[in-house]
Design a protein around this motif. Structure first.
Motif, PDB file in Angstrom:
ATOM      1  N   LEU A  28      60.913 -38.749  11.372  1.00 43.78           N
ATOM      2  CA  LEU A  28      62.139 -38.236  11.984  1.00 43.78           C
ATOM      3  C   LEU A  28      62.859 -39.397  12.635  1.00 43.78           C
ATOM      4  CD1 LEU A  28      63.973 -35.851  12.958  1.00 43.78           C
ATOM      5  CD2 LEU A  28      62.590 -35.853  15.059  1.00 43.78           C
ATOM      6  N   TYR A  29      64.158 -39.507  12.373  1.00 44.32           N
ATOM      7  CA  TYR A  29      64.964 -40.542  13.034  1.00 44.32           C
ATOM      8  C   TYR A  29      65.926 -39.861  13.993  1.00 44.32           C
ATOM      9  CZ  TYR A  29      68.013 -44.403  14.049  1.00 44.32           C
ATOM     10  OH  TYR A  29      68.737 -45.361  14.728  1.00 44.32           O
ATOM     11  N   LEU A  30      65.915 -40.299  15.258  1.00 44.46           N
ATOM     12  CA  LEU A  30      66.825 -39.754  16.256  1.00 44.46           C
ATOM     13  C   LEU A  30      67.687 -40.884  16.827  1.00 44.46           C
ATOM     14  CD1 LEU A  30      64.616 -37.262  18.325  1.00 44.46           C
ATOM     15  CD2 LEU A  30      66.287 -36.751  16.530  1.00 44.46           C
ATOM     16  N   PRO A  31      68.997 -40.740  16.777  1.00 44.19           N
ATOM     17  CA  PRO A  31      69.896 -41.749  17.362  1.00 44.19           C
ATOM     18  C   PRO A  31      69.947 -41.582  18.880  1.00 44.19           C
ATOM     19  CG  PRO A  31      71.169 -39.967  16.394  1.00 44.19           C
ATOM     20  CD  PRO A  31      69.732 -39.657  16.102  1.00 44.19           C
ATOM     21  N   LEU A  32      69.105 -42.313  19.590  1.00 48.36           N
ATOM     22  CA  LEU A  32      69.023 -42.197  21.041  1.00 48.36           C
ATOM     23  C   LEU A  32      69.688 -43.395  21.709  1.00 48.36           C
ATOM     24  CD1 LEU A  32      65.310 -41.039  21.368  1.00 48.36           C
ATOM     25  CD2 LEU A  32      67.375 -39.615  21.476  1.00 48.36           C
ATOM     26  N   PRO A  33      70.390 -43.188  22.803  1.00 47.80           N
ATOM     27  CA  PRO A  33      71.003 -44.305  23.535  1.00 47.80           C
ATOM     28  C   PRO A  33      69.935 -45.116  24.266  1.00 47.80           C
ATOM     29  CG  PRO A  33      71.352 -42.258  24.714  1.00 47.80           C
ATOM     30  CD  PRO A  33      70.728 -41.880  23.399  1.00 47.80           C
ATOM     31  N   GLU A  34      70.366 -46.241  24.845  1.00 45.83           N
ATOM     32  CA  GLU A  34      69.429 -47.090  25.574  1.00 45.83           C
ATOM     33  C   GLU A  34      68.757 -46.306  26.694  1.00 45.83           C
ATOM     34  OE1 GLU A  34      71.068 -50.668  27.047  1.00 45.83           O
ATOM     35  OE2 GLU A  34      71.713 -51.426  25.097  1.00 45.83           O
ATOM     36  N   GLY A  35      67.472 -46.603  26.875  1.00 43.32           N
ATOM     37  CA  GLY A  35      66.747 -45.943  27.946  1.00 43.32           C
ATOM     38  C   GLY A  35      65.263 -45.827  27.633  1.00 43.32           C
TER      39      GLY A  35
ATOM     40  N   SER B 215      67.970 -50.610  18.042  1.00 43.87           N
ATOM     41  CA  SER B 215      69.104 -50.582  18.973  1.00 43.87           C
ATOM     42  C   SER B 215      69.910 -49.303  18.827  1.00 43.87           C
ATOM     43  CB  SER B 215      70.010 -51.796  18.732  1.00 43.87           C
ATOM     44  OG  SER B 215      70.482 -51.813  17.389  1.00 43.87           O
ATOM     45  N   GLN B 216      69.695 -48.570  17.720  1.00 43.28           N
ATOM     46  CA  GLN B 216      70.460 -47.345  17.491  1.00 43.28           C
ATOM     47  C   GLN B 216      69.657 -46.076  17.777  1.00 43.28           C
ATOM     48  OE1 GLN B 216      70.443 -49.829  14.945  1.00 43.28           O
ATOM     49  NE2 GLN B 216      72.300 -50.658  15.875  1.00 43.28           N
ATOM     50  N   GLY B 217      68.339 -46.184  17.940  1.00 43.01           N
ATOM     51  CA  GLY B 217      67.550 -44.988  18.156  1.00 43.01           C
ATOM     52  C   GLY B 217      66.081 -45.240  17.874  1.00 43.01           C
ATOM     53  N   VAL B 218      65.352 -44.162  17.498  1.00 40.20           N
ATOM     54  CA  VAL B 218      63.904 -44.253  17.290  1.00 40.20           C
ATOM     55  C   VAL B 218      63.528 -43.616  15.962  1.00 40.20           C
ATOM     56  CG1 VAL B 218      61.618 -43.680  18.189  1.00 40.20           C
ATOM     57  CG2 VAL B 218      63.491 -44.164  19.779  1.00 40.20           C
ATOM     58  N   HIS B 219      62.685 -44.327  15.189  1.00 39.93           N
ATOM     59  CA  HIS B 219      62.115 -43.810  13.951  1.00 39.93           C
ATOM     60  C   HIS B 219      60.703 -43.335  14.279  1.00 39.93           C
ATOM     61  CE1 HIS B 219      60.659 -44.682   9.573  1.00 39.93           C
ATOM     62  NE2 HIS B 219      60.836 -43.395   9.801  1.00 39.93           N
ATOM     63  N   PHE B 220      60.528 -42.015  14.390  1.00 41.50           N
ATOM     64  CA  PHE B 220      59.242 -41.424  14.738  1.00 41.50           C
ATOM     65  C   PHE B 220      58.406 -41.227  13.470  1.00 41.50           C
ATOM     66  CE2 PHE B 220      62.082 -40.038  18.149  1.00 41.50           C
ATOM     67  CZ  PHE B 220      61.331 -40.366  19.280  1.00 41.50           C
ATOM     68  N   ILE B 221      57.102 -41.524  13.569  1.00 40.16           N
ATOM     69  CA  ILE B 221      56.189 -41.390  12.429  1.00 40.16           C
ATOM     70  C   ILE B 221      54.915 -40.702  12.882  1.00 40.16           C
ATOM     71  CG2 ILE B 221      54.716 -42.655  10.798  1.00 40.16           C
ATOM     72  CD1 ILE B 221      56.872 -44.783  10.645  1.00 40.16           C
ATOM     73  N   TYR B 222      54.487 -39.723  12.093  1.00 43.68           N
ATOM     74  CA  TYR B 222      53.193 -39.074  12.322  1.00 43.68           C
ATOM     75  C   TYR B 222      52.439 -39.027  10.999  1.00 43.68           C
ATOM     76  CZ  TYR B 222      49.663 -35.479  12.950  1.00 43.68           C
ATOM     77  OH  TYR B 222      48.471 -34.788  12.973  1.00 43.68           O
ATOM     78  N   GLN B 223      51.136 -39.343  11.042  1.00 42.09           N
ATOM     79  CA  GLN B 223      50.308 -39.252   9.851  1.00 42.09           C
ATOM     80  C   GLN B 223      49.116 -38.347  10.128  1.00 42.09           C
ATOM     81  OE1 GLN B 223      49.682 -42.814   7.432  1.00 42.09           O
ATOM     82  NE2 GLN B 223      50.926 -43.967   8.887  1.00 42.09           N
ATOM     83  N   GLY B 224      48.887 -37.396   9.226  1.00 39.96           N
ATOM     84  CA  GLY B 224      47.801 -36.435   9.407  1.00 39.96           C
ATOM     85  C   GLY B 224      47.586 -35.633   8.148  1.00 39.96           C
ATOM     86  N   GLU B 225      47.178 -34.395   8.312  1.00 39.96           N
ATOM     87  CA  GLU B 225      46.967 -33.517   7.174  1.00 39.96           C
ATOM     88  C   GLU B 225      48.301 -33.136   6.537  1.00 39.96           C
ATOM     89  OE1 GLU B 225      44.768 -30.110   8.306  1.00 39.96           O
ATOM     90  OE2 GLU B 225      43.117 -31.248   9.206  1.00 39.96           O
ATOM     91  N   SER B 226      48.238 -32.844   5.250  1.00 41.88           N
ATOM     92  CA  SER B 226      49.449 -32.419   4.544  1.00 41.88           C
ATOM     93  C   SER B 226      49.735 -30.944   4.820  1.00 41.88           C
ATOM     94  CB  SER B 226      49.273 -32.645   3.039  1.00 41.88           C
ATOM     95  OG  SER B 226      50.436 -32.255   2.337  1.00 41.88           O
ATOM     96  N   GLY B 227      51.015 -30.579   4.728  1.00 41.93           N
ATOM     97  CA  GLY B 227      51.399 -29.176   4.842  1.00 41.93           C
ATOM     98  C   GLY B 227      51.576 -28.678   6.260  1.00 41.93           C
ATOM     99  N   LEU B 228      51.620 -29.564   7.239  1.00 42.35           N
ATOM    100  CA  LEU B 228      51.798 -29.143   8.629  1.00 42.35           C
ATOM    101  C   LEU B 228      53.281 -29.010   8.980  1.00 42.35           C
ATOM    102  CD1 LEU B 228      49.235 -31.500  10.428  1.00 42.35           C
ATOM    103  CD2 LEU B 228      48.870 -29.130   9.706  1.00 42.35           C
ATOM    104  N   LYS B 229      53.548 -28.313  10.048  1.00 42.39           N
ATOM    105  CA  LYS B 229      54.883 -28.289  10.649  1.00 42.39           C
ATOM    106  C   LYS B 229      54.771 -29.042  11.969  1.00 42.39           C
ATOM    107  CE  LYS B 229      56.738 -24.109   8.506  1.00 42.39           C
ATOM    108  NZ  LYS B 229      57.746 -24.876   7.767  1.00 42.39           N
ATOM    109  N   VAL B 230      55.209 -30.298  11.949  1.00 42.90           N
ATOM    110  CA  VAL B 230      55.065 -31.169  13.112  1.00 42.90           C
ATOM    111  C   VAL B 230      56.405 -31.257  13.828  1.00 42.90           C
ATOM    112  CG1 VAL B 230      54.422 -33.464  13.926  1.00 42.90           C
ATOM    113  CG2 VAL B 230      53.286 -32.494  11.911  1.00 42.90           C
ATOM    114  N   ARG B 231      56.406 -30.883  15.103  1.00 42.22           N
ATOM    115  CA  ARG B 231      57.631 -30.924  15.905  1.00 42.22           C
ATOM    116  C   ARG B 231      57.498 -32.025  16.953  1.00 42.22           C
ATOM    117  NH1 ARG B 231      55.496 -26.186  16.827  1.00 42.22           N
ATOM    118  NH2 ARG B 231      55.821 -26.315  19.093  1.00 42.22           N
ATOM    119  N   ILE B 232      58.610 -32.295  17.612  1.00 41.87           N
ATOM    120  CA  ILE B 232      58.606 -33.299  18.673  1.00 41.87           C
ATOM    121  C   ILE B 232      59.415 -32.779  19.845  1.00 41.87           C
ATOM    122  CG2 ILE B 232      60.650 -34.528  17.779  1.00 41.87           C
ATOM    123  CD1 ILE B 232      59.307 -37.133  18.718  1.00 41.87           C
TER     124      ILE B 232
END
Length: 245
Positions: A202-209, A161-178
């Motif tokens: 990455l956790y982002l506090p996003l409003p409803e939508g 209800s407060q936002g989104v907890h983004f998760i990515y799993q892959g190789e180590s040592g990457l720079k993963v953006r969103i």
């Protein structure tokens, strides 16, 4: 964590799909059963008695038919819960039973790398005769069967209800953006943090939508494999979709 489509089947229909749940099961014929589709596929592919083996997030245990009851207990449950084996019948072209064996399928607990277990055959506790890997504890005087497993459980991106907890799993040592509709598709604003080898958050506090997004490494973009909800742009670009309530 995988999302499973739960299929509820009456026991009689379940028998017709795969004749595994015949006599020898502790389930009554009037019960309803809940089994994931993936579970039923694994059952259908069992071809006979063998050493325990892994299929994705399932471990298949088999045993010869004959005893009135075969159960299995696990170390992660302190050997306190007895799980009953089921019977699978092999039939000929005329649907006549020509052979049968027992099986039990375990869905792996999260973060499990090895399993110790014992069988209970007609009330007698013993090791698994199909598994050559055993361990004897001289302090308890108990021998158990052991099995190394590969845990395929995947944590997933989740909305709260407060936002989104983004998760990515892959190789180590990457720079993963969103990037996504919440950044006007600018992928250089937020970068995920590698909290353990190959695990990025990455956790982002996003409003409803409703939001659309993709991950980026360098100039390459790709969808979130832990999120099955997808959408496509007018240009044919695939993106992940998530809803914050």
């Amino acid at each position: 964590m995988k999302r499973f489509v739960k299929i509820i089947l009456a026991a009689g229909l379940l028998f017709n799909l795969f004749p595994a749940f015949a006599k020898g099961s502790e389930k009554s014929s009037g019960e309803n059963f809940v089994y994931p589709y993936e579970y039923r596929v694994v059952v259908n592919e069992i071809s006979g008695v063998s050493a325990p083996y892994q299929v994705d997030d399932y471990i298949v245990f088999t045993a010869k038919d004959g005893p009135n009851h075969i159960g299995i207990v696990f170390d992660f449950e302190d050997y306190k819960t007895i799980h009953s084996f089921f019977r699978k019948n092999i039939t000929d072209i005329d649907n006549k039973v020509i052979d049968s064996y027992r099986f039990y399928i375990l869905e792996l607990p999260k973060d499990t790398e090895s399993i110790s277990y014992r069988l209970i055959i007609d009330g007698i506790w013993t090791t698994d005769p199909t598994n050559i890997n055993k361990y004897y504890n001289p302090y308890t005087g108990i021998e158990v069967s052991t099995l190394d497993v590969k845990n395929n459980h995947v944590d997933e991106t989740q909305a709260t209800s407060q936002g989104v907890h983004f998760i990515y799993q892959g190789e180590s040592g990457l720079k993963v953006r969103i990037g996504g509709t919440f950044t006007n598709w600018d992928s250089w604003i937020y970068e995920l943090t590698e909290t353990r080898p190959g695990y990025y958050e990455l956790y982002l506090p996003l409003p409803e939508g409703t939001y659309y997004y993709a991950y980026y490494t360098g100039t390459k973009s790709f969808v979130d494999k832990t999120n099955p909800d997808r959408a496509w742009s007018g240009e044919g670009r695939e993106a992940s979709k998530i809803v914050v309530n």
